[in-house]
Design a protein around this motif. Structure first.
Motif, PDB file in Angstrom:
ATOM      1  N   ARG A 131     -10.212  -7.919 -36.320  1.00 31.86           N
ATOM      2  CA  ARG A 131     -10.399  -7.191 -37.577  1.00 31.86           C
ATOM      3  C   ARG A 131     -10.363  -5.685 -37.330  1.00 31.86           C
ATOM      4  O   ARG A 131      -9.682  -4.942 -38.059  1.00 31.86           O
ATOM      5  N   GLN A 132     -11.081  -5.226 -36.299  1.00 26.17           N
ATOM      6  CA  GLN A 132     -11.105  -3.798 -36.019  1.00 26.17           C
ATOM      7  C   GLN A 132      -9.737  -3.307 -35.572  1.00 26.17           C
ATOM      8  O   GLN A 132      -9.301  -2.208 -35.940  1.00 26.17           O
ATOM      9  N   LEU A 133      -9.049  -4.125 -34.782  1.00 28.93           N
ATOM     10  CA  LEU A 133      -7.699  -3.770 -34.345  1.00 28.93           C
ATOM     11  C   LEU A 133      -6.774  -3.623 -35.537  1.00 28.93           C
ATOM     12  O   LEU A 133      -5.992  -2.657 -35.619  1.00 28.93           O
ATOM     13  N   LEU A 134      -6.852  -4.559 -36.474  1.00 26.51           N
ATOM     14  CA  LEU A 134      -5.981  -4.509 -37.645  1.00 26.51           C
ATOM     15  C   LEU A 134      -6.295  -3.301 -38.518  1.00 26.51           C
ATOM     16  O   LEU A 134      -5.383  -2.624 -39.009  1.00 26.51           O
ATOM     17  N   LEU A 135      -7.571  -3.005 -38.716  1.00 25.33           N
ATOM     18  CA  LEU A 135      -7.943  -1.856 -39.538  1.00 25.33           C
ATOM     19  C   LEU A 135      -7.485  -0.552 -38.884  1.00 25.33           C
ATOM     20  O   LEU A 135      -6.980   0.355 -39.566  1.00 25.33           O
ATOM     21  N   ASN A 136      -7.673  -0.446 -37.581  1.00 20.28           N
ATOM     22  CA  ASN A 136      -7.217   0.759 -36.878  1.00 20.28           C
ATOM     23  C   ASN A 136      -5.699   0.902 -36.977  1.00 20.28           C
ATOM     24  O   ASN A 136      -5.173   2.009 -37.152  1.00 20.28           O
ATOM     25  N   THR A 137      -5.008  -0.233 -36.879  1.00 18.54           N
ATOM     26  CA  THR A 137      -3.549  -0.207 -36.961  1.00 18.54           C
ATOM     27  C   THR A 137      -3.077   0.194 -38.349  1.00 18.54           C
ATOM     28  O   THR A 137      -2.124   0.963 -38.505  1.00 18.54           O
ATOM     29  N   VAL A 138      -3.736  -0.307 -39.379  1.00 25.42           N
ATOM     30  CA  VAL A 138      -3.400   0.070 -40.753  1.00 25.42           C
ATOM     31  C   VAL A 138      -3.570   1.569 -40.950  1.00 25.42           C
ATOM     32  O   VAL A 138      -2.724   2.237 -41.555  1.00 25.42           O
ATOM     33  N   ARG A 139      -4.661   2.116 -40.434  1.00 24.10           N
ATOM     34  CA  ARG A 139      -4.888   3.557 -40.574  1.00 24.10           C
ATOM     35  C   ARG A 139      -3.755   4.347 -39.906  1.00 24.10           C
ATOM     36  O   ARG A 139      -3.300   5.369 -40.434  1.00 24.10           O
ATOM     37  N   GLU A 140      -3.336   3.892 -38.735  1.00 24.99           N
ATOM     38  CA  GLU A 140      -2.241   4.571 -38.036  1.00 24.99           C
ATOM     39  C   GLU A 140      -0.947   4.503 -38.850  1.00 24.99           C
ATOM     40  O   GLU A 140      -0.227   5.501 -38.970  1.00 24.99           O
ATOM     41  N   MET A 141      -0.668   3.340 -39.423  1.00 25.72           N
ATOM     42  CA  MET A 141       0.556   3.166 -40.196  1.00 25.72           C
ATOM     43  C   MET A 141       0.554   4.046 -41.446  1.00 25.72           C
ATOM     44  O   MET A 141       1.564   4.643 -41.804  1.00 25.72           O
ATOM     45  N   ILE A 142      -0.590   4.125 -42.098  1.00 23.29           N
ATOM     46  CA  ILE A 142      -0.704   4.963 -43.298  1.00 23.29           C
ATOM     47  C   ILE A 142      -0.524   6.430 -42.937  1.00 23.29           C
ATOM     48  O   ILE A 142       0.166   7.183 -43.642  1.00 23.29           O
ATOM     49  N   ALA A 143      -1.147   6.856 -41.838  1.00 27.38           N
ATOM     50  CA  ALA A 143      -1.044   8.256 -41.418  1.00 27.38           C
ATOM     51  C   ALA A 143       0.388   8.627 -41.066  1.00 27.38           C
ATOM     52  O   ALA A 143       0.829   9.760 -41.310  1.00 27.38           O
ATOM     53  N   GLU A 144       1.129   7.682 -40.529  1.00 24.54           N
ATOM     54  CA  GLU A 144       2.491   7.964 -40.091  1.00 24.54           C
ATOM     55  C   GLU A 144       3.520   7.885 -41.212  1.00 24.54           C
ATOM     56  O   GLU A 144       4.430   8.711 -41.286  1.00 24.54           O
ATOM     57  N   ALA A 145       3.374   6.881 -42.082  1.00 25.62           N
ATOM     58  CA  ALA A 145       4.448   6.640 -43.058  1.00 25.62           C
ATOM     59  C   ALA A 145       3.969   6.444 -44.486  1.00 25.62           C
ATOM     60  O   ALA A 145       4.793   6.272 -45.387  1.00 25.62           O
ATOM     61  N   GLY A 146       2.664   6.448 -44.720  1.00 23.55           N
ATOM     62  CA  GLY A 146       2.168   6.275 -46.074  1.00 23.55           C
ATOM     63  C   GLY A 146       1.864   4.822 -46.401  1.00 23.55           C
ATOM     64  O   GLY A 146       2.306   3.891 -45.713  1.00 23.55           O
TER      65      GLY A 146
ATOM     66  N   GLU B 117       2.902   2.964 -48.822  1.00 21.62           N
ATOM     67  CA  GLU B 117       4.019   2.165 -49.310  1.00 21.62           C
ATOM     68  C   GLU B 117       4.729   1.406 -48.192  1.00 21.62           C
ATOM     69  O   GLU B 117       5.353   0.367 -48.443  1.00 21.62           O
ATOM     70  N   GLN B 118       4.641   1.903 -46.965  1.00 28.06           N
ATOM     71  CA  GLN B 118       5.384   1.294 -45.864  1.00 28.06           C
ATOM     72  C   GLN B 118       4.597   0.199 -45.149  1.00 28.06           C
ATOM     73  O   GLN B 118       5.124  -0.429 -44.231  1.00 28.06           O
ATOM     74  N   VAL B 119       3.366  -0.041 -45.555  1.00 31.79           N
ATOM     75  CA  VAL B 119       2.551  -1.068 -44.903  1.00 31.79           C
ATOM     76  C   VAL B 119       2.893  -2.441 -45.473  1.00 31.79           C
ATOM     77  O   VAL B 119       2.852  -2.646 -46.684  1.00 31.79           O
ATOM     78  N   THR B 120       3.256  -3.372 -44.594  1.00 36.14           N
ATOM     79  CA  THR B 120       3.532  -4.750 -44.992  1.00 36.14           C
ATOM     80  C   THR B 120       2.758  -5.696 -44.086  1.00 36.14           C
ATOM     81  O   THR B 120       2.312  -5.312 -42.992  1.00 36.14           O
ATOM     82  N   MET B 121       2.612  -6.941 -44.508  1.00 34.23           N
ATOM     83  CA  MET B 121       1.919  -7.939 -43.704  1.00 34.23           C
ATOM     84  C   MET B 121       2.646  -8.157 -42.381  1.00 34.23           C
ATOM     85  O   MET B 121       2.040  -8.178 -41.307  1.00 34.23           O
ATOM     86  N   ASP B 122       3.971  -8.319 -42.459  1.00 33.28           N
ATOM     87  CA  ASP B 122       4.753  -8.558 -41.249  1.00 33.28           C
ATOM     88  C   ASP B 122       4.723  -7.354 -40.323  1.00 33.28           C
ATOM     89  O   ASP B 122       4.600  -7.478 -39.097  1.00 33.28           O
ATOM     90  N   GLY B 123       4.854  -6.164 -40.913  1.00 34.87           N
ATOM     91  CA  GLY B 123       4.840  -4.951 -40.111  1.00 34.87           C
ATOM     92  C   GLY B 123       3.500  -4.740 -39.419  1.00 34.87           C
ATOM     93  O   GLY B 123       3.446  -4.295 -38.263  1.00 34.87           O
ATOM     94  N   LEU B 124       2.415  -5.073 -40.101  1.00 37.05           N
ATOM     95  CA  LEU B 124       1.086  -4.932 -39.520  1.00 37.05           C
ATOM     96  C   LEU B 124       0.913  -5.888 -38.343  1.00 37.05           C
ATOM     97  O   LEU B 124       0.388  -5.513 -37.294  1.00 37.05           O
ATOM     98  N   ALA B 125       1.362  -7.130 -38.520  1.00 40.87           N
ATOM     99  CA  ALA B 125       1.246  -8.117 -37.445  1.00 40.87           C
ATOM    100  C   ALA B 125       2.018  -7.668 -36.215  1.00 40.87           C
ATOM    101  O   ALA B 125       1.527  -7.737 -35.079  1.00 40.87           O
ATOM    102  N   GLU B 126       3.231  -7.177 -36.432  1.00 39.92           N
ATOM    103  CA  GLU B 126       4.063  -6.739 -35.307  1.00 39.92           C
ATOM    104  C   GLU B 126       3.459  -5.527 -34.611  1.00 39.92           C
ATOM    105  O   GLU B 126       3.410  -5.454 -33.377  1.00 39.92           O
ATOM    106  N   ARG B 127       2.993  -4.572 -35.402  1.00 39.15           N
ATOM    107  CA  ARG B 127       2.434  -3.341 -34.831  1.00 39.15           C
ATOM    108  C   ARG B 127       1.146  -3.637 -34.052  1.00 39.15           C
ATOM    109  O   ARG B 127       0.894  -3.036 -32.997  1.00 39.15           O
ATOM    110  N   ALA B 128       0.330  -4.559 -34.558  1.00 35.41           N
ATOM    111  CA  ALA B 128      -0.940  -4.883 -33.904  1.00 35.41           C
ATOM    112  C   ALA B 128      -0.761  -5.854 -32.742  1.00 35.41           C
ATOM    113  O   ALA B 128      -1.700  -6.057 -31.965  1.00 35.41           O
ATOM    114  N   GLY B 129       0.417  -6.487 -32.642  1.00 38.18           N
ATOM    115  CA  GLY B 129       0.644  -7.447 -31.577  1.00 38.18           C
ATOM    116  C   GLY B 129      -0.068  -8.760 -31.805  1.00 38.18           C
ATOM    117  O   GLY B 129      -0.430  -9.463 -30.853  1.00 38.18           O
TER     118      GLY B 129
END
Length: 215
Positions: free
Chosen positions: A22-37, A39-51
């Motif tokens: 859970r903490q890994l996913l939340l940290n990853t979401v924050r990184e994705m939002i900071a980088e691309a906003g 709108e660019q966050v997706t379920m598949d993209g989050l899974a891939e980015r978090a490993g």
């Protein structure tokens, strides 16, 4: 805030893994939002980015909106900790009126800075919610009581002030994000401070015989 009791055995390891994910996913979401906003966050993209596997992400959040709902919940808990045990004037240790002003200013910034996340957390099939303002209502009621205002109904006043504080933020959920949010945050915060300072200003003593003196 007390943490849930962790049981012994295999369930303990499972809960620890879930907490780490859970903490890994939340940290990853924050990184994705900071980088691309947002709108660019997706379920598949989050899974891939978090490993992590896609199934893990779907079980945790259930939907894309659930990602942002969890993010808001995590931020809300951190904000509440600042209010309950952080440094004054937002936290304990300052005069009631100073804490009322500080709470409103901090709350306005907290809500508006998460405007895009709050919009993304909405279910498109549901109307815009009124929001959970329990924290604000309870906290304002306590501080109003400590301020010793001479008003007939402090409880109703706390409800009205909660509406004045949280209500305008809801209007921003129905429109796209603005480029001048910093200006709106400052204006709303200044208006809140003016409201509280005038509400809590001691009543001027009656000037008896003033009319006769002026005559």
């Amino acid at each position: 805030m007390q943490r849930p009791v962790v049981k012994l055995g295999g369930e303990r390891a499972e809960r620890a893994d879930a907490a780490r994910n859970r903490q890994l996913l939340l940290n990853t979401v924050r990184e994705m939002i900071a980088e691309a906003g947002v709108e660019q966050v997706t379920m598949d993209g989050l899974a891939e980015r978090a490993g992590l596997g896609k199934g893990t992400v779907f079980r945790r959040f259930r939907s894309r909106a659930g990602i942002f709902h969890a993010l808001l919940d995590d931020d809300e808990r951190a904000f509440q900790e600042r209010v309950l045990s952080g440094p004054p004037p937002l936290g304990p240790g300052a005069a009631p009126v100073a804490r009322l002003v500080a709470y409103g200013r901090a709350r306005i910034r907290f809500l508006l800075e998460r405007h895009a996340v709050a919009r993304a957390a909405l279910d498109r099939n549901q109307p815009i919610p009124a929001g959970e303002s329990t924290l604000s209502q309870i906290h304002l009621r306590v501080l109003l009581g400590q301020a010793g205002l001479d008003v007939p109904d402090v409880d109703s006043l706390a409800v009205q002030l909660t509406g004045a504080l949280e209500g305008p933020i809801l209007l921003y959920l129905s429109v796209p994000p603005r480029t001048d949010d910093a200006r709106h945050i400052a204006r709303l915060a200044d208006s809140w401070q003016l409201l509280i300072e005038r509400l809590c200003r001691p009543a001027a003593p009656e000037r008896k015989g003033q009319a006769g003196q002026e005559g």
